[in-house]
Motif scaffolding. Structure first.
Motif, PDB file in Angstrom:
ATOM      1  N   HIS A 114     -11.108 -16.921  -1.354  1.00 14.68           N
ATOM      2  CA  HIS A 114     -11.882 -15.837  -1.688  1.00 14.68           C
ATOM      3  C   HIS A 114     -12.997 -16.433  -2.860  1.00 14.68           C
ATOM      4  N   GLN A 115     -13.937 -17.296  -2.332  1.00 13.47           N
ATOM      5  CA  GLN A 115     -14.974 -17.703  -3.457  1.00 13.47           C
ATOM      6  C   GLN A 115     -15.770 -16.521  -3.976  1.00 13.47           C
ATOM      7  N   SER A 116     -16.678 -16.768  -4.820  1.00 15.61           N
ATOM      8  CA  SER A 116     -17.316 -15.772  -5.191  1.00 15.61           C
ATOM      9  C   SER A 116     -18.379 -14.786  -4.427  1.00 15.61           C
ATOM     10  N   ALA A 117     -18.475 -15.296  -3.170  1.00 17.48           N
ATOM     11  CA  ALA A 117     -19.121 -14.816  -2.297  1.00 17.48           C
ATOM     12  C   ALA A 117     -18.117 -13.648  -1.580  1.00 17.48           C
ATOM     13  N   GLY A 118     -16.864 -13.791  -1.425  1.00 17.41           N
ATOM     14  CA  GLY A 118     -15.823 -13.113  -0.986  1.00 17.41           C
ATOM     15  C   GLY A 118     -15.511 -13.238   0.383  1.00 17.41           C
ATOM     16  N   ALA A 119     -14.604 -12.667   1.125  1.00 18.22           N
ATOM     17  CA  ALA A 119     -14.404 -12.676   2.350  1.00 18.22           C
ATOM     18  C   ALA A 119     -14.270 -11.352   3.227  1.00 18.22           C
ATOM     19  N   ASP A 120     -14.571 -11.331   4.293  1.00 12.80           N
ATOM     20  CA  ASP A 120     -14.762  -9.953   5.010  1.00 12.80           C
ATOM     21  C   ASP A 120     -13.062  -9.590   5.467  1.00 12.80           C
ATOM     22  N   VAL A 121     -12.717  -8.565   5.678  1.00 12.56           N
ATOM     23  CA  VAL A 121     -11.320  -8.153   5.933  1.00 12.56           C
ATOM     24  C   VAL A 121     -11.628  -6.995   6.857  1.00 12.56           C
ATOM     25  N   THR A 122     -10.944  -7.062   7.944  1.00 11.89           N
ATOM     26  CA  THR A 122     -10.979  -5.909   8.803  1.00 11.89           C
ATOM     27  C   THR A 122      -9.729  -4.937   8.493  1.00 11.89           C
ATOM     28  N   LEU A 123     -10.058  -3.723   8.324  1.00  9.94           N
ATOM     29  CA  LEU A 123      -9.040  -2.642   8.002  1.00  9.94           C
ATOM     30  C   LEU A 123      -8.335  -2.284   9.417  1.00  9.94           C
ATOM     31  N   ARG A 124      -7.238  -1.505   9.063  1.00  9.83           N
ATOM     32  CA  ARG A 124      -6.538  -0.794  10.122  1.00  9.83           C
ATOM     33  C   ARG A 124      -7.383   0.319  10.888  1.00  9.83           C
ATOM     34  N   ASP A 125      -8.284   0.723  10.314  1.00 12.36           N
ATOM     35  CA  ASP A 125      -9.227   1.817  11.192  1.00 12.36           C
ATOM     36  C   ASP A 125     -10.406   0.979  11.696  1.00 12.36           C
ATOM     37  N   THR A 167       5.996 -16.157 -15.645  1.00 11.06           N
ATOM     38  CA  THR A 167       6.267 -15.825 -13.964  1.00 11.06           C
ATOM     39  C   THR A 167       6.179 -14.676 -13.658  1.00 11.06           C
ATOM     40  N   ARG A 168       5.737 -13.494 -14.454  1.00 14.47           N
ATOM     41  CA  ARG A 168       5.349 -12.112 -14.351  1.00 14.47           C
ATOM     42  C   ARG A 168       4.073 -11.504 -14.614  1.00 14.47           C
ATOM     43  N   ALA A 169       3.546 -10.564 -13.986  1.00 12.05           N
ATOM     44  CA  ALA A 169       2.229 -10.179 -14.264  1.00 12.05           C
ATOM     45  C   ALA A 169       2.409  -8.431 -14.128  1.00 12.05           C
ATOM     46  N   GLU A 170       1.570  -7.700 -14.894  1.00  9.24           N
ATOM     47  CA  GLU A 170       1.453  -6.331 -14.508  1.00  9.24           C
ATOM     48  C   GLU A 170       0.501  -6.097 -13.745  1.00  9.24           C
ATOM     49  N   MET A 171       0.452  -5.483 -12.540  1.00  6.88           N
ATOM     50  CA  MET A 171      -0.597  -5.407 -11.546  1.00  6.88           C
ATOM     51  C   MET A 171      -0.739  -3.979 -11.367  1.00  6.88           C
ATOM     52  N   ALA A 172      -1.835  -3.617 -11.375  1.00  4.22           N
ATOM     53  CA  ALA A 172      -2.654  -2.314 -11.207  1.00  4.22           C
ATOM     54  C   ALA A 172      -3.587  -2.195  -9.821  1.00  4.22           C
ATOM     55  N   LEU A 173      -3.649  -1.155  -9.481  1.00  2.00           N
ATOM     56  CA  LEU A 173      -4.596  -0.884  -8.097  1.00  2.00           C
ATOM     57  C   LEU A 173      -4.835   0.400  -7.997  1.00  2.00           C
ATOM     58  N   VAL A 174      -6.439   0.621  -7.578  1.00  2.00           N
ATOM     59  CA  VAL A 174      -6.902   1.825  -7.366  1.00  2.00           C
ATOM     60  C   VAL A 174      -8.128   1.724  -6.262  1.00  2.00           C
ATOM     61  N   VAL A 175      -7.999   2.662  -5.600  1.00  2.00           N
ATOM     62  CA  VAL A 175      -8.888   2.842  -4.337  1.00  2.00           C
ATOM     63  C   VAL A 175      -9.564   4.132  -4.408  1.00  2.00           C
ATOM     64  N   GLU A 176     -10.872   4.153  -4.248  1.00  2.00           N
ATOM     65  CA  GLU A 176     -11.842   5.243  -4.284  1.00  2.00           C
ATOM     66  C   GLU A 176     -11.129   6.430  -3.228  1.00  2.00           C
ATOM     67  N   ASP A 177     -11.011   7.720  -3.638  1.00  2.00           N
ATOM     68  CA  ASP A 177     -10.184   8.578  -2.832  1.00  2.00           C
ATOM     69  C   ASP A 177     -11.029   8.550  -1.398  1.00  2.00           C
ATOM     70  N   ALA A 178     -12.228   8.722  -1.256  1.00  2.00           N
ATOM     71  CA  ALA A 178     -12.866   8.856   0.219  1.00  2.00           C
ATOM     72  C   ALA A 178     -12.331   7.561   1.084  1.00  2.00           C
ATOM     73  N   HIS A 179     -11.673   6.511   0.537  1.00  2.00           N
ATOM     74  CA  HIS A 179     -11.550   5.431   1.405  1.00  2.00           C
ATOM     75  C   HIS A 179      -9.853   5.155   1.226  1.00  2.00           C
ATOM     76  N   GLN A 180      -8.959   5.831   0.658  1.00  2.00           N
ATOM     77  CA  GLN A 180      -7.678   5.583   0.517  1.00  2.00           C
ATOM     78  C   GLN A 180      -7.208   6.039   1.970  1.00  2.00           C
ATOM     79  N   GLY A 181      -5.864   5.107   2.091  1.00  2.00           N
ATOM     80  CA  GLY A 181      -5.185   5.424   3.364  1.00  2.00           C
ATOM     81  C   GLY A 181      -5.938   4.524   4.432  1.00  2.00           C
ATOM     82  N   ARG A 182      -6.699   3.690   4.414  1.00  2.00           N
ATOM     83  CA  ARG A 182      -7.504   2.793   5.326  1.00  2.00           C
ATOM     84  C   ARG A 182      -6.897   1.300   5.337  1.00  2.00           C
ATOM     85  N   GLY A 183      -5.946   0.984   4.346  1.00  3.59           N
ATOM     86  CA  GLY A 183      -5.486  -0.395   4.059  1.00  3.59           C
ATOM     87  C   GLY A 183      -6.344  -1.154   3.066  1.00  3.59           C
ATOM     88  N   ILE A 184      -6.787  -0.599   2.428  1.00  7.10           N
ATOM     89  CA  ILE A 184      -7.895  -1.153   1.401  1.00  7.10           C
ATOM     90  C   ILE A 184      -6.791  -1.823   0.288  1.00  7.10           C
TER      91      ILE A 184
END
Length: 179
Positions: free
Chosen positions: A7-18, A101-118
């Motif tokens: 996942h270099q600065s350019a990123g990686a494309d990921v295909t979602l379940r939809d 060895t532990r980290a707090e994790m947080a995640l958020v996805v824009e409402d219009a795209h929730q449920g797609r596997g992002i």
């Protein structure tokens, strides 16, 4: 190949379940405006669930989200294309805790795209980086009524969960996101 090179600065494309595609890349210091725009597209419900009710996001707070040391604090963003100016649709981050060895994790996805596997795709990318940095488990602090996030974490076979004042703390071994 390490997760960092994947996942270099350019990123990686990921295909979602939809069948759609997103670009996942590390957050950059110049993402301030895109992060603020993302926050303003969230519904009140999403703001409540992710930020536990913080009604607004200041430019200073957004700046703090984008200025990370990439060792103890790391984040990935998701966009609908690899275009440098593409709007962000999701973000996941970790912040190392006192126990290194532990980290707090947080995640958020824009409402219009929730449920797609992002969210799942973002968590997998973050888990790979966390393992490279010696983090063995993520702790997530989730409002008890945020059933979608609790269900997502439950699929990863958490080690433990506790509830205090309506907030569920879920601890998931990082490797479970990579299974």
């Amino acid at each position: 190949m390490t997760a960092d090179r994947t996942h270099q600065s350019a990123g990686a494309d990921v295909t979602l379940r939809d069948g759609g595609t997103i670009r996942i890349r590390p957050i950059r210091p110049d993402d301030d405006e895109r992060m603020l725009a993302l926050f303003h597209r969230f519904s009140e419900r999403t703001v409540y669930f992710r930020f536990h009710g913080i009604p607004h996001m200041t430019a200073e707070a957004v700046h703090a989200f984008t200025q990370l040391d990439e060792h103890d604090r790391y984040a990935f963003v998701a966009a609908l294309s690899g275009d440098a100016d593409a709007p962000l649709v999701g973000v996941v981050r970790f912040a190392r805790m006192r126990d290194p060895t532990r980290a707090e994790m947080a995640l958020v996805v824009e409402d219009a795209h929730q449920g797609r596997g992002i969210g799942t795709a973002l968590l997998r990318a973050l888990a790979a980086v966390a393992l490279d940095r010696g983090i063995a488990a993520f702790d997530a602090y989730v409002l008890g009524e945020n059933h979608a996030m609790l269900d997502l974490l439950a699929r990863e076979r958490p080690d433990s969960s506790t509830t205090t004042d309506g907030v569920v703390t879920v601890r998931v071994p990082v490797g479970h996101f990579l299974d």
